[in-house]
Design an enzyme around this catalytic site. Sequence first.
Site, PDB file in Angstrom:
ATOM      1  N   TYR A 136       1.770  -5.221  -2.931  1.00 50.95           N
ATOM      2  CA  TYR A 136       0.337  -4.928  -2.274  1.00 50.95           C
ATOM      3  C   TYR A 136       1.040  -5.260  -0.916  1.00 50.95           C
ATOM      4  O   TYR A 136       1.211  -7.200  -0.974  1.00 50.95           O
ATOM      5  CB  TYR A 136      -0.495  -5.230  -2.726  1.00 50.95           C
ATOM      6  CG  TYR A 136      -1.968  -5.165  -2.181  1.00 50.95           C
ATOM      7  CD1 TYR A 136      -2.270  -4.267  -2.399  1.00 50.95           C
ATOM      8  CD2 TYR A 136      -2.148  -6.075  -1.706  1.00 50.95           C
ATOM      9  CE1 TYR A 136      -3.818  -3.686  -1.438  1.00 50.95           C
ATOM     10  CE2 TYR A 136      -3.184  -6.040  -0.869  1.00 50.95           C
ATOM     11  CZ  TYR A 136      -4.334  -4.872  -0.122  1.00 50.95           C
ATOM     12  OH  TYR A 136      -4.923  -4.221  -0.370  1.00 50.95           O
ATOM     13  N   TRP A 185       1.957  -4.992   3.438  1.00 47.08           N
ATOM     14  CA  TRP A 185       2.179  -4.055   4.294  1.00 47.08           C
ATOM     15  C   TRP A 185       3.571  -4.339   4.919  1.00 47.08           C
ATOM     16  O   TRP A 185       3.634  -4.943   6.036  1.00 47.08           O
ATOM     17  CB  TRP A 185       0.931  -4.481   5.653  1.00 47.08           C
ATOM     18  CG  TRP A 185      -0.201  -3.946   5.802  1.00 47.08           C
ATOM     19  CD1 TRP A 185      -1.071  -4.204   4.662  1.00 47.08           C
ATOM     20  CD2 TRP A 185      -1.178  -3.114   6.399  1.00 47.08           C
ATOM     21  NE1 TRP A 185      -2.305  -4.148   4.384  1.00 47.08           N
ATOM     22  CE2 TRP A 185      -2.564  -3.864   5.792  1.00 47.08           C
ATOM     23  CE3 TRP A 185      -0.239  -2.501   7.548  1.00 47.08           C
ATOM     24  CZ2 TRP A 185      -3.471  -2.905   6.938  1.00 47.08           C
ATOM     25  CZ3 TRP A 185      -0.810  -1.518   8.498  1.00 47.08           C
ATOM     26  CH2 TRP A 185      -3.181  -1.670   7.791  1.00 47.08           C
TER      27      TRP A 185
END
Length: 759
Positions: free
Chosen positions: A111, A113
Site C-alpha cells: 500500500y 506510492w
Amino acid sequence: MQETSSHWGTYLVEVSADGRDVVAARPHADDPDAAPAIGNVVDAHRHRSRVARPAVRRRWLERGPGPDPRRGDVGEEYVEVDWGTALDLLARELDRVRSGFGNRAIFGGSYGWGSAGRLHHAQGQLHRFLNSIGGYTRSVNDYSRGASAVLLPHLIGPRAALDLRYRPPSWADVAEHTDLLVTFGGVRRSNTWVVPGGHARQVTPGLARAAARTTRVVSLSAQRDDADPGAEWVGVMPGTDTAVMLALVHVLVVDGLADDAFLATHAVGADEVRRYVLGETDGVPKTPEWAARISRAPAGVIRDLAHRMAAGRTLVNVVYALQRGENGEQAVFAGLTLAAFLGQVGLPGGGFAHGFGSMGDYGVGIAGPPLPTFPQGRNPVPDFIPCARIGDLLLHPGAEIPYDGGRLRLPRVRLAYWAGGNPFHHHQDLLRLRRALSTLDTFVVNETHWTPTARHADVVLPVASTLERDDVAAGAGDSRLRAVPRAVPPFGEAREEFWIYARLAERLGADFAEGLDSRQWLERIYEDWRAAPGSPPAPPFARFWRDGGVELPREPYRDPVFTAFRADPAANPLGTPSGRIELCSARLAGFDLPDVAGHARWREPTQWWRAGGEYDLHLLCNQPSHRLHSQLDMGAASRSTKVAGREPLRLHPSDAAARGLVDGDVALVRSPRGSLLAGVVVTDALLPGVARMHTGAWFDPSAPEVADCVNGNVNVLTRDVATSTLTQATSGAHVLVAVSRYDGPVPPVRAYEPPVLVR
C-alpha cells in the site's frame, strides 16, 4: 539533462560523467509550479540508507520463522546474503506458509506510492506475483478517503461516487460559473503537486489561481494558510465541521432559503434532516449559536455565510482530510446534505465536491483515455480487510469486525509481504503496529532504502528505484504518456522487482513473467494499450520510445452523472435504492449501527478538546509540503523544513507562551499512546488550542528514555481507532496532546542510518 517522472511530476536529472550517479535535479523551465520534492532526489539517490544487498534479520535466520517481540528493535543485526540464498530462503518460506496454512495466511501488504510507472508499479507487481502462487489476503480502500469511499455509494450510487472522484466539477467550471467556493478544510496548494502516476507538467496550481480571480473562496479550517492568502478564512476547530454544516442547513430551512423544489424531485430524506436540524428529534436545534459553541466559528458569520451561499452559484467542497478522523464520514455526509439543500447539484460550478485541494488531478476537467496496465491476474482468496485495520488483523485473528453493514472474520496471517509503501507513515499508533508485526512468522519487504518498515522486516530485498529502470508514466487527466528511460544503473545489487518475482515464481512452480523480460513486457502493455478500443492514435513502441512519449487527448468531461441526473432524474436515476440523493438512507439506518445513522448527525468525538485537561491541545496531522508522504525524508527539500533537526510543531503564540516555548525550541509532545520530540514554530496562522505537525518523518525509536520517536513521527501519538463501524477507515488525522519544553540532552536523529549489517 534527462527527463524522468514520479508522483510529484516530471522533471530533469543530470547524470555524472561516468553515468553512474545523479548529480542534479531540476524542474522543466516551462513548469513554474514544480513540486519542491524534486529537491530530495539527489541526496536520496546514493544515500547511506539505500539497501545495497539482500539482507536477512539474524534472529530470523538463526531461529527460523515465528513470532518475535524483538522484531524492529534498535540494534537488530542483518546478515547480507547473495541473491540465490535470499530467493531460496523466501521461496521455501512462502511454500511452507501456503502449504501448511493456505494462501489466506499470506497478506499482500503493498500500500503506498512506490512508483509512478505503469509497469513497475509496486502494488500491481506484488499482487500479480501472489496471485500466480495461489492468492493472498488483501486490503481494500485507502487511507486518503477510506471513509467516504464506503459512505458515498450509499448516498449517490457507485457510478456517481466514481464521478465525484474522477469527473468532479472542474477548476475551469469554478472560474466560469462559481460565485462562491466554500471549502471545508481549505484548499492546500502543496497537495496539488501530487498525482498518482504524475503529470507531464503541474497544472492544478495555475488552474486554482485562475479560479480565485473570478470566484470568492471561503476556507473553513483551523489553519489560515490551508488556502491561498486571497481566501476568506473562517476559523473552525478540528473535527467540528459537521456542526457548522448542519447549522448552515438550519439557516437555510428557518430563513426559507432551501431549494424545496429540488429536494422534492432529486432527493429523499429531506424531511428527516429538517426535523433533526430544527431539534424536533433530539431537542437540540442546530442553530448557528449551537455550532459556534462547538466550533468557535461566530454564529453571525455562519448565518451570513448561509445567506451568501443561497444568493449565488455555490460549490461546497469537503477535503479528504476531514474524513480521516473519528466520525469522519459525517463531514462528507453533511457536506452533501448542505449542497442538496442549496439545490445546485448538477449545475456547472455548483453542488458538491470532495477533493479540491487534496490531489493534483482533482478538478483538471479532463477525463482522459485508459492507460497501459500490467495485468495482475485473479486472486482466488476471498479474505480482505479495510487497509487501516492491519493492526486488528494481526493482533486478533479469528475475530469479527463490522464493515459496510456486514461482518468480516479476520484470518490468521503468518507472512506479510510489503512493497512500495511504508505503514510507519500511513498507519496510526505505531507502538501497537510494532506489537502487531511481532506476531508474524515472517515479514518480507522490498525496498530502495532502510525505511522504518524495512527495519522491521525479516527479509529485505533491495529494489531498483524509478531512476534505475525503464518505464512509461501518466496520471489521470494527463496531457502526455511519457517514456521514462533508466537514468543510471541500479544501486549496489538492487534488482527490478519484476526480476525478483519472476525468479521467486520459478522456484515455486508458477509463471509470473510468461516468458518475457521487463523490457518486453513494457512493449507489450504499450502495444496492448495502443490497440485497445478508446485509445488515442499512437505510434509503434520503438517510435514512442525514441520520441519520449505521445500526446494524450485533452477532451473535457462528457455528461457527468450529476448533469444528466439533474436534467431528468426519472430518466437518469442515481444508483441508489430510490434513484435519488439519499439524505436519509433507509439502507444505512437498517444496518442499525451505533455510530452511523440514516442521515448526517453531529457526534461528539470521544477525544474532545477541553481546556484544563492533561492533553489540552488538538494536534492536526497534515500531509507534508516538501516530500510525498514519507518518501526521501532525508533529502534536502525535506530537511529544509526541519526545526532543530526534526519535524516541526506549529503552535499559536498564546499556546507557545503558556508553555515557555519560542521558535527553534525542542518540545516534548505526548499523548496517551506515545511521545515524540519536535522543533517549535510559532505562528498566528492557526487557532489557539490547535497544534499542527506534518506526517511522514521517519520513525526513530533510538532514544526511548527520551521519547518514543525523537524524529517527530506523529503516528506514535495517534489512536488505532476506526472512523466508524461502517467504514473502518483511519482516524489518524487528529489527536489530543500535551506539549512541554524539552530541556534535556537532545539525542541525535538516527532514522536515516542503516541497521547493523554483517556478511
